[in-house]
Every structure is written in C-alpha cells, then in structure tokens.
Design a protein around this motif. Sequence first.
Motif, PDB file in Angstrom:
ATOM      1  N   ASN A 168     -22.038  16.215  10.088  1.00 43.12           N
ATOM      2  CA  ASN A 168     -23.051  15.181  10.339  1.00 43.12           C
ATOM      3  C   ASN A 168     -24.106  15.663  11.345  1.00 43.12           C
ATOM      4  O   ASN A 168     -25.288  15.316  11.224  1.00 43.12           O
ATOM      5  CB  ASN A 168     -22.401  13.894  10.869  1.00 43.12           C
ATOM      6  N   SER A 226     -29.045  11.278   3.276  1.00 42.23           N
ATOM      7  CA  SER A 226     -28.032  11.030   4.318  1.00 42.23           C
ATOM      8  C   SER A 226     -28.206   9.640   4.918  1.00 42.23           C
ATOM      9  O   SER A 226     -29.275   9.032   4.824  1.00 42.23           O
ATOM     10  CB  SER A 226     -28.148  12.084   5.421  1.00 42.23           C
ATOM     11  N   SER A 227     -27.138   9.172   5.558  1.00 45.14           N
ATOM     12  CA  SER A 227     -27.184   7.830   6.160  1.00 45.14           C
ATOM     13  C   SER A 227     -28.275   7.766   7.237  1.00 45.14           C
ATOM     14  O   SER A 227     -28.923   6.735   7.399  1.00 45.14           O
ATOM     15  CB  SER A 227     -25.816   7.472   6.750  1.00 45.14           C
ATOM     16  N   ILE A 283     -26.359  17.961   9.041  1.00 44.47           N
ATOM     17  CA  ILE A 283     -27.044  17.373   7.881  1.00 44.47           C
ATOM     18  C   ILE A 283     -27.908  16.159   8.253  1.00 44.47           C
ATOM     19  O   ILE A 283     -29.071  16.057   7.834  1.00 44.47           O
ATOM     20  CB  ILE A 283     -26.006  16.950   6.801  1.00 44.47           C
ATOM     21  N   ASN A 284     -27.334  15.239   9.045  1.00 44.36           N
ATOM     22  CA  ASN A 284     -28.010  13.946   9.233  1.00 44.36           C
ATOM     23  C   ASN A 284     -29.364  14.056   9.933  1.00 44.36           C
ATOM     24  O   ASN A 284     -30.375  13.583   9.393  1.00 44.36           O
ATOM     25  CB  ASN A 284     -27.082  12.962   9.944  1.00 44.36           C
ATOM     26  N   ASN A 293     -18.523   7.365  11.521  1.00 44.13           N
ATOM     27  CA  ASN A 293     -19.036   8.718  11.719  1.00 44.13           C
ATOM     28  C   ASN A 293     -19.024   8.985  13.220  1.00 44.13           C
ATOM     29  O   ASN A 293     -19.118   8.063  14.013  1.00 44.13           O
ATOM     30  CB  ASN A 293     -20.500   8.793  11.269  1.00 44.13           C
ATOM     31  N   THR A 305     -22.862  16.950  -1.854  1.00 46.77           N
ATOM     32  CA  THR A 305     -23.684  15.731  -1.706  1.00 46.77           C
ATOM     33  C   THR A 305     -25.165  16.083  -1.879  1.00 46.77           C
ATOM     34  O   THR A 305     -26.029  15.407  -1.323  1.00 46.77           O
ATOM     35  CB  THR A 305     -23.464  15.089  -0.314  1.00 46.77           C
ATOM     36  N   ASN A 347     -29.936  16.020   0.942  1.00 46.88           N
ATOM     37  CA  ASN A 347     -29.043  16.993   1.592  1.00 46.88           C
ATOM     38  C   ASN A 347     -29.188  18.407   1.024  1.00 46.88           C
ATOM     39  O   ASN A 347     -29.233  19.393   1.758  1.00 46.88           O
ATOM     40  CB  ASN A 347     -27.589  16.535   1.450  1.00 46.88           C
ATOM     41  N   ILE A 392     -20.062  20.654   1.959  1.00 46.62           N
ATOM     42  CA  ILE A 392     -20.455  19.226   1.980  1.00 46.62           C
ATOM     43  C   ILE A 392     -21.880  19.087   1.462  1.00 46.62           C
ATOM     44  O   ILE A 392     -22.184  18.177   0.690  1.00 46.62           O
ATOM     45  CB  ILE A 392     -20.378  18.649   3.416  1.00 46.62           C
ATOM     46  N   LYS A 413     -15.872  16.668  10.523  1.00 48.33           N
ATOM     47  CA  LYS A 413     -16.871  15.779   9.905  1.00 48.33           C
ATOM     48  C   LYS A 413     -18.081  15.634  10.835  1.00 48.33           C
ATOM     49  O   LYS A 413     -19.228  15.623  10.381  1.00 48.33           O
ATOM     50  CB  LYS A 413     -16.216  14.413   9.624  1.00 48.33           C
ATOM     51  N   ASN A 430     -27.738  13.468  -2.459  1.00 43.04           N
ATOM     52  CA  ASN A 430     -27.699  12.271  -1.595  1.00 43.04           C
ATOM     53  C   ASN A 430     -28.782  12.298  -0.535  1.00 43.04           C
ATOM     54  O   ASN A 430     -29.180  13.362  -0.060  1.00 43.04           O
ATOM     55  CB  ASN A 430     -26.376  12.200  -0.807  1.00 43.04           C
TER      56      ASN A 430
HETATM   57  O1  PAF Z   1     -23.717  10.316   6.878  1.00 44.75           O
HETATM   58  C1  PAF Z   1     -23.808  10.793   5.717  1.00 44.75           C
HETATM   59  O2  PAF Z   1     -24.792  10.637   5.001  1.00 44.75           O
HETATM   60  C2  PAF Z   1     -22.610  11.548   5.152  1.00 44.75           C
HETATM   61  O3  PAF Z   1     -21.588  11.527   6.119  1.00 44.75           O
HETATM   62  C3  PAF Z   1     -22.911  12.985   4.698  1.00 44.75           C
HETATM   63  C4  PAF Z   1     -21.603  13.744   4.592  1.00 44.75           C
HETATM   64  C5  PAF Z   1     -23.840  13.698   5.615  1.00 44.75           C
HETATM   65  C6  PAF Z   1     -23.441  12.980   3.293  1.00 44.75           C
HETATM   66  O4  PAF Z   1     -24.693  12.421   3.139  1.00 44.75           O
END
Ligand code: PAF
Length: 293
Positions: A181, A242-243, A184-185, A98, A237, A195, A233, A177, A240
């Motif tokens: 990030n 995020s990381s 979102i992150n 990333n 996601t 997310n 995105i 990307k 999810n």
């Molecule tokens: O880092 C992350 O979590 C991912 O790249 C993303 C796209 C934000 C989805 O959770």
Amino acid sequence: MRITVIGAGAIGLLAAAKLSSMHQVQLLTRTNVQAELISAKGIRLDGETIHIKAITLDDLYTVQSTDLYIVCTKQYDVKSVWDKLVSHAAAPVVFLQNGMAHTDMLRSAAFDYPIIVGSVEQGALRVDQQSVLHTGKAVIRLANLTGNSAEMLVKHLHDPNFPFLLEKNWHRMLGKKLIANAVINPLTAIYRVKNGELLERPAFCAIAQKLCEEAAEALDFDFAEQWVYVRQIIMATKGNRSSMLKDIEAGRKTEVESISGYVQKHAKRAVPYTDFVYYSILGLTRQQERTSL
Ligand code: PAF
C-alpha cells in the motif's frame, strides 16, 4: 455465529452479505439513512438482494448478544469505533483495515476479549449505499493481535465462496500488505493512474522501487522479497484504481497517515521518497477540500 459488522463501505457490505449465508449478521452503519435503506431493501451484492438488519453505530450499546464484532471502517475511524466498543463489547473483535497504525493503540488497550487483525485481499467496489460489486475473489487473512482465538474463528468463518486463512505472525501479515500500500496507493493517487501503469512506465517503476526500499527497511523486511510481492500485487490488480486514488478523486480523507505516516514513524533513517508522497497526498486532499467548498 452471531456477527456484528461495523462499517458499511465496500468491505463492510461485502463481508456482511457473504457471511450472512452461514451466520446471523447485523450491520452497523454511520448514518441513519443508510441503516434504514439496508433494513428496508437489503444489500445488493452483484445484483442479488440479501436481507440484513442494520442499525447505526450510535446504537452500538443496544447490541446485546453477539459472538463476534468485525470492524470494517476506514483506518481513521477506528479510534472513534474503538472508544465505543471498548466499554461495551463482550466478544472478540476483528479489525480489517489497511495500514498498521491501529495496532499500536489496540495492543496497549485494557480489553478482556481477544483482538484479531486481518488483511483483506478481496476486491470490492461500493456502487451506492446498499450496493456492492465483488470485483476480486481472493481471501481474508486473520492473525491474533492479543489472545488466541484466530484459529477457531478461521474455522467458523471459512467458506470456499468467501475464504479465510490463518496467519501466525500479525506483524508480517500486516507489514507485507502495508509495504504494498505504501508503494501503490500514494503513487497511483498522485499520478492518477491505474495500478498496472506503475510497472508499465519505467520512470514510475523507479520511484515505486525507491518507496518499496524505504518501507521495507523501516519495517525490517527484506527488500528483494517485498519488491517481488509488490510487483505481484500490481500485476494482480493492474486494472484497478487504488483506494487512495478513489479517495482523492472523491475529495475524501485518505489513509495516508496510517500507511506512509506509519513508515515515517518507524523509519531509522531518512525516507525522502516517502516524505514526498506523504506531503503530496496531504496537499492534494486539502486542495480537494478547498475546491469542494
Ligand atoms: O488499497 C488498495 O487499493 C488495495 O489495497 C491495493 C492492493 C493497493 C489494490 O488496489
């Protein structure tokens, strides 16, 4: 191909397991414990066992014949991996991180082999040191950073069950990307939400849009186009975490330096929203570190 995958986090485990169906793969881990575990018991991918040879990164100098290195570590470990690779590697190297901070360093490096960068859209969740779940089936995009071997690599690596796609412009691929990030992150990590909530709550969405504007301008991208992409995105996601949220919750170092830090470094004007999330994430990490002592 003989492939050496470096880094046994979620993406490293996933890539090593998937690529081993068509290639001869070995995995380099950070710790001896993980290398021994994987060598003895294999990688568990969605419950299936895949046998793979694993050694530690300290033994990189023993890797004699490999056609390709794929670096899957977190962004902040790239420098130490690269210091080892640059004096030893005699094959192309693919970087799947990333952020974009590594590109400045790699472009100015004296290295005789091609360097390829990638953008990972696959979803993966590491369950333990040998187990990973393939949570989102998508693609890995590759582009030349130096040299000209990305097209040939995509042909060799592509498998309908684990697709690779060629991108012509590395800056556009990684920038797109990175902007997602940068929105979102940090926000999901600060607000501790999945997310999807960034679009579901209008107040969060307003801040997300401001971050997108700042990042798009800093990287010379069109804001309207990027906002559509970021929203896509988020929708794709939405369930999810995020990381960065996972890193903050686990008290780990985050990749904020190479994401929001990169936007700050390349901004031509003040980026107050980005500054706010950048310092918030740094503060949260220090708080976590103090708590865990
Ligand atoms: O880092 C992350 O979590 C991912 O790249 C993303 C796209 C934000 C989805 O959770």
